[in-house]
Design a protein around this motif. Structure first.
Motif, PDB file in Angstrom:
ATOM      1  N   VAL A  37       0.907  -1.274  -0.207  1.00  0.00           N
ATOM      2  CA  VAL A  37       0.039  -0.168   0.077  1.00  0.00           C
ATOM      3  C   VAL A  37       0.866   1.320   0.152  1.00  0.00           C
ATOM      4  CG1 VAL A  37      -1.779   1.434   1.408  1.00  0.00           C
ATOM      5  CG2 VAL A  37      -1.930  -1.298   0.969  1.00  0.00           C
ATOM      6  N   ALA A  38       1.730   1.159   0.743  1.00  0.00           N
ATOM      7  CA  ALA A  38       2.678   2.220   0.728  1.00  0.00           C
ATOM      8  C   ALA A  38       3.541   2.639  -0.609  1.00  0.00           C
ATOM      9  CB  ALA A  38       3.896   2.270   1.965  1.00  0.00           C
ATOM     10  N   LEU A  39       3.945   1.737  -1.379  1.00  0.00           N
ATOM     11  CA  LEU A  39       4.602   1.829  -2.803  1.00  0.00           C
ATOM     12  C   LEU A  39       3.493   2.440  -3.665  1.00  0.00           C
ATOM     13  CD1 LEU A  39       6.714  -1.416  -2.907  1.00  0.00           C
ATOM     14  CD2 LEU A  39       7.495   1.240  -2.964  1.00  0.00           C
ATOM     15  N   ILE A  40       2.174   1.738  -3.383  1.00  0.00           N
ATOM     16  CA  ILE A  40       1.106   2.127  -4.380  1.00  0.00           C
ATOM     17  C   ILE A  40       0.802   3.692  -4.074  1.00  0.00           C
ATOM     18  CG2 ILE A  40      -1.451   2.029  -4.903  1.00  0.00           C
ATOM     19  CD1 ILE A  40      -1.019  -1.219  -4.274  1.00  0.00           C
ATOM     20  N   LEU A  41       0.718   4.204  -2.908  1.00  0.00           N
ATOM     21  CA  LEU A  41       0.348   5.410  -2.513  1.00  0.00           C
ATOM     22  C   LEU A  41       1.549   6.265  -2.851  1.00  0.00           C
ATOM     23  CD1 LEU A  41      -1.463   5.037   0.773  1.00  0.00           C
ATOM     24  CD2 LEU A  41      -2.444   5.468  -1.624  1.00  0.00           C
ATOM     25  N   GLY A  42       2.839   5.960  -2.698  1.00  0.00           N
ATOM     26  CA  GLY A  42       3.918   6.695  -2.881  1.00  0.00           C
ATOM     27  C   GLY A  42       3.931   6.859  -4.669  1.00  0.00           C
ATOM     28  N   GLY A  43       3.636   5.854  -5.382  1.00  0.00           N
ATOM     29  CA  GLY A  43       3.825   5.957  -6.667  1.00  0.00           C
ATOM     30  C   GLY A  43       2.722   6.782  -7.236  1.00  0.00           C
ATOM     31  N   ILE A  44       1.478   6.992  -6.676  1.00  0.00           N
ATOM     32  CA  ILE A  44       0.392   7.965  -7.226  1.00  0.00           C
ATOM     33  C   ILE A  44       1.227   9.089  -6.849  1.00  0.00           C
ATOM     34  CG2 ILE A  44      -1.882   8.657  -6.538  1.00  0.00           C
ATOM     35  CD1 ILE A  44      -2.627   5.691  -6.411  1.00  0.00           C
ATOM     36  N   ALA A  45       1.550   9.525  -5.658  1.00  0.00           N
ATOM     37  CA  ALA A  45       1.879  10.845  -5.117  1.00  0.00           C
ATOM     38  C   ALA A  45       2.995  11.466  -6.292  1.00  0.00           C
ATOM     39  CB  ALA A  45       2.370  10.789  -3.834  1.00  0.00           C
ATOM     40  N   LEU A  46       3.991  10.431  -6.315  1.00  0.00           N
ATOM     41  CA  LEU A  46       5.141  10.590  -7.589  1.00  0.00           C
ATOM     42  C   LEU A  46       4.518  11.259  -8.680  1.00  0.00           C
ATOM     43  CD1 LEU A  46       7.954  11.050  -7.817  1.00  0.00           C
ATOM     44  CD2 LEU A  46       8.107   8.870  -8.471  1.00  0.00           C
ATOM     45  N   ALA A  47       3.575  10.529  -9.180  1.00  0.00           N
ATOM     46  CA  ALA A  47       2.916  10.890 -10.651  1.00  0.00           C
ATOM     47  C   ALA A  47       2.349  12.111 -10.571  1.00  0.00           C
ATOM     48  CB  ALA A  47       2.111   9.725 -11.106  1.00  0.00           C
ATOM     49  N   SER A  71       2.629  14.542  -8.399  1.00  0.00           N
ATOM     50  CA  SER A  71       3.691  15.634  -8.198  1.00  0.00           C
ATOM     51  C   SER A  71       4.211  16.188  -9.717  1.00  0.00           C
ATOM     52  CB  SER A  71       4.683  15.343  -7.274  1.00  0.00           C
ATOM     53  OG  SER A  71       5.728  16.405  -7.310  1.00  0.00           O
ATOM     54  N   ALA A  72       4.597  14.831 -10.404  1.00  0.00           N
ATOM     55  CA  ALA A  72       5.467  15.154 -11.774  1.00  0.00           C
ATOM     56  C   ALA A  72       4.180  15.849 -12.648  1.00  0.00           C
ATOM     57  CB  ALA A  72       5.489  14.049 -12.200  1.00  0.00           C
ATOM     58  N   VAL A  73       3.108  15.475 -12.761  1.00  0.00           N
ATOM     59  CA  VAL A  73       2.042  16.163 -13.603  1.00  0.00           C
ATOM     60  C   VAL A  73       2.117  17.454 -13.216  1.00  0.00           C
ATOM     61  CG1 VAL A  73      -0.395  16.126 -14.138  1.00  0.00           C
ATOM     62  CG2 VAL A  73       0.738  14.008 -14.290  1.00  0.00           C
ATOM     63  N   VAL A  74       1.674  17.901 -11.847  1.00  0.00           N
ATOM     64  CA  VAL A  74       1.506  19.264 -11.581  1.00  0.00           C
ATOM     65  C   VAL A  74       2.692  20.235 -11.752  1.00  0.00           C
ATOM     66  CG1 VAL A  74       1.472  20.674  -9.202  1.00  0.00           C
ATOM     67  CG2 VAL A  74       0.115  18.743  -9.383  1.00  0.00           C
ATOM     68  N   ARG A  75       3.748  19.778 -11.886  1.00  0.00           N
ATOM     69  CA  ARG A  75       4.877  20.561 -12.510  1.00  0.00           C
ATOM     70  C   ARG A  75       4.872  20.928 -13.874  1.00  0.00           C
ATOM     71  NH1 ARG A  75       7.780  22.890  -8.311  1.00  0.00           N
ATOM     72  NH2 ARG A  75       7.652  21.291  -6.480  1.00  0.00           N
ATOM     73  N   PHE A  76       4.415  19.764 -14.531  1.00  0.00           N
ATOM     74  CA  PHE A  76       4.206  20.120 -15.874  1.00  0.00           C
ATOM     75  C   PHE A  76       3.058  20.959 -16.154  1.00  0.00           C
ATOM     76  CE2 PHE A  76       6.875  16.817 -17.003  1.00  0.00           C
ATOM     77  CZ  PHE A  76       6.986  16.504 -18.321  1.00  0.00           C
ATOM     78  N   ARG A  93      14.009  16.881  -9.457  1.00  0.00           N
ATOM     79  CA  ARG A  93      15.383  17.244  -8.964  1.00  0.00           C
ATOM     80  C   ARG A  93      16.046  15.930  -8.377  1.00  0.00           C
ATOM     81  NH1 ARG A  93      13.811  20.102  -3.773  1.00  0.00           N
ATOM     82  NH2 ARG A  93      12.184  18.816  -3.907  1.00  0.00           N
ATOM     83  N   PHE A  94      15.341  14.913  -8.301  1.00  0.00           N
ATOM     84  CA  PHE A  94      15.733  13.582  -7.866  1.00  0.00           C
ATOM     85  C   PHE A  94      15.891  12.314  -8.886  1.00  0.00           C
ATOM     86  CE2 PHE A  94      13.733  15.679  -4.424  1.00  0.00           C
ATOM     87  CZ  PHE A  94      14.564  15.940  -3.698  1.00  0.00           C
ATOM     88  N   THR A  95      15.329  12.575  -9.976  1.00  0.00           N
ATOM     89  CA  THR A  95      14.869  11.504 -11.047  1.00  0.00           C
ATOM     90  C   THR A  95      14.296  12.143 -12.460  1.00  0.00           C
ATOM     91  OG1 THR A  95      13.720   9.456 -11.728  1.00  0.00           O
ATOM     92  CG2 THR A  95      12.558  10.860 -10.151  1.00  0.00           C
ATOM     93  N   ARG A  96      15.065  11.716 -13.253  1.00  0.00           N
ATOM     94  CA  ARG A  96      14.712  12.404 -14.529  1.00  0.00           C
ATOM     95  C   ARG A  96      13.506  11.883 -15.116  1.00  0.00           C
ATOM     96  NH1 ARG A  96      20.368  11.509 -16.524  1.00  0.00           N
ATOM     97  NH2 ARG A  96      19.521   9.825 -17.781  1.00  0.00           N
ATOM     98  N   ASN A  97      13.014  10.815 -14.626  1.00  0.00           N
ATOM     99  CA  ASN A  97      11.511   9.869 -15.041  1.00  0.00           C
ATOM    100  C   ASN A  97      10.962   9.913 -13.943  1.00  0.00           C
ATOM    101  OD1 ASN A  97      12.575   9.622 -18.040  1.00  0.00           O
ATOM    102  ND2 ASN A  97      14.367   8.792 -16.650  1.00  0.00           N
ATOM    103  N   PRO A  98      10.488  10.389 -13.224  1.00  0.00           N
ATOM    104  CA  PRO A  98       9.353  10.329 -11.783  1.00  0.00           C
ATOM    105  C   PRO A  98       8.146   9.807 -12.739  1.00  0.00           C
ATOM    106  CG  PRO A  98       9.368  12.841 -12.340  1.00  0.00           C
ATOM    107  CD  PRO A  98      10.579  12.014 -13.360  1.00  0.00           C
ATOM    108  N   MET A  99       7.589  10.119 -13.737  1.00  0.00           N
ATOM    109  CA  MET A  99       6.446   9.316 -14.269  1.00  0.00           C
ATOM    110  C   MET A  99       6.677   7.687 -14.323  1.00  0.00           C
ATOM    111  SD  MET A  99       4.415  12.089 -16.543  1.00  0.00           S
ATOM    112  CE  MET A  99       4.772  14.059 -15.971  1.00  0.00           C
ATOM    113  N   TYR A 100       7.669   7.244 -14.904  1.00  0.00           N
ATOM    114  CA  TYR A 100       8.012   5.878 -15.251  1.00  0.00           C
ATOM    115  C   TYR A 100       8.430   5.279 -14.026  1.00  0.00           C
ATOM    116  CZ  TYR A 100       8.155   6.904 -20.036  1.00  0.00           C
ATOM    117  OH  TYR A 100       7.475   7.100 -21.306  1.00  0.00           O
ATOM    118  N   LEU A 101       9.058   6.079 -13.017  1.00  0.00           N
ATOM    119  CA  LEU A 101       9.626   5.636 -11.585  1.00  0.00           C
ATOM    120  C   LEU A 101       8.070   5.274 -10.953  1.00  0.00           C
ATOM    121  CD1 LEU A 101      11.472   4.709  -9.546  1.00  0.00           C
ATOM    122  CD2 LEU A 101      11.520   7.045  -8.981  1.00  0.00           C
ATOM    123  N   SER A 102       6.827   6.250 -11.034  1.00  0.00           N
ATOM    124  CA  SER A 102       5.783   5.839 -10.402  1.00  0.00           C
ATOM    125  C   SER A 102       5.163   4.617 -10.748  1.00  0.00           C
ATOM    126  CB  SER A 102       4.954   7.290 -10.522  1.00  0.00           C
ATOM    127  OG  SER A 102       4.488   7.265 -11.627  1.00  0.00           O
TER     128      SER A 102
END
Length: 137
Positions: free
Chosen positions: A28-38, A40-45, A69-78
């Motif tokens: 659950v933590a990884l699922i929520l972290g992935g959603i939050a990361l995605a 956050s990336a979309v908000v920046r765009f 700042r930490f990864t060039r590919n936060p959406m794929y990482l998410s």
């Protein structure tokens, strides 16, 4: 990713795969972290007024803040985090193939294409960014 998850879920359901590694809180933590990361990336765009579509031939801005700042590919990482979270929450072996497949497809197909496009478009700014920030984490 969703098609892979569905296929792995069906294989898990139809086959005698007992849960091998099921840790629901971590999943659950990884699922929520992935959603939050995605998100956050979309908000920046959106804030920069640039396109999210990786097939776009032009982007208005090179995003280097927030998760970039930490990864060039936060959406794929998410996507990898999300699918790994589901695999850990479900716990069957076929589900663990999904994050691996998502990673391999992104790393060998999507990311090289997108990075070449970004290099053509942003040149030295892109090269400088790549020298500071890793592809994944």
């Amino acid at each position: 990713m969703f098609l892979f998850l569905i296929a792995a879920g069906l294989i898990s359901y139809l086959s005698p795969f007992a849960p091998a590694l099921r840790v629901l809180p971590l999943g659950v933590a990884l699922i929520l972290g992935g959603i939050a990361l995605a998100v956050s990336a979309v908000v920046r765009f959106r804030a920069a007024g640039t396109e999210i579509d990786p097939m776009s031939m032009t982007n208005k801005a090179l995003i280097v803040s927030g998760p970039y700042r930490f990864t060039r590919n936060p959406m794929y990482l998410s996507l990898v985090m999300f699918s790994l979270g589901i695999a850990i929450a479900v716990g069957t072996w076929p589900m663990f193939a999904v994050p691996v497949l998502v990673f391999v497809i992104a790393a060998t197909g999507h990311i090289p294409f997108e990075e070449a496009k970004m290099h053509r478009q942003f040149g030295a700014d892109w090269d400088n960014y790549c020298s500071r920030v890793r592809r994944w984490i």
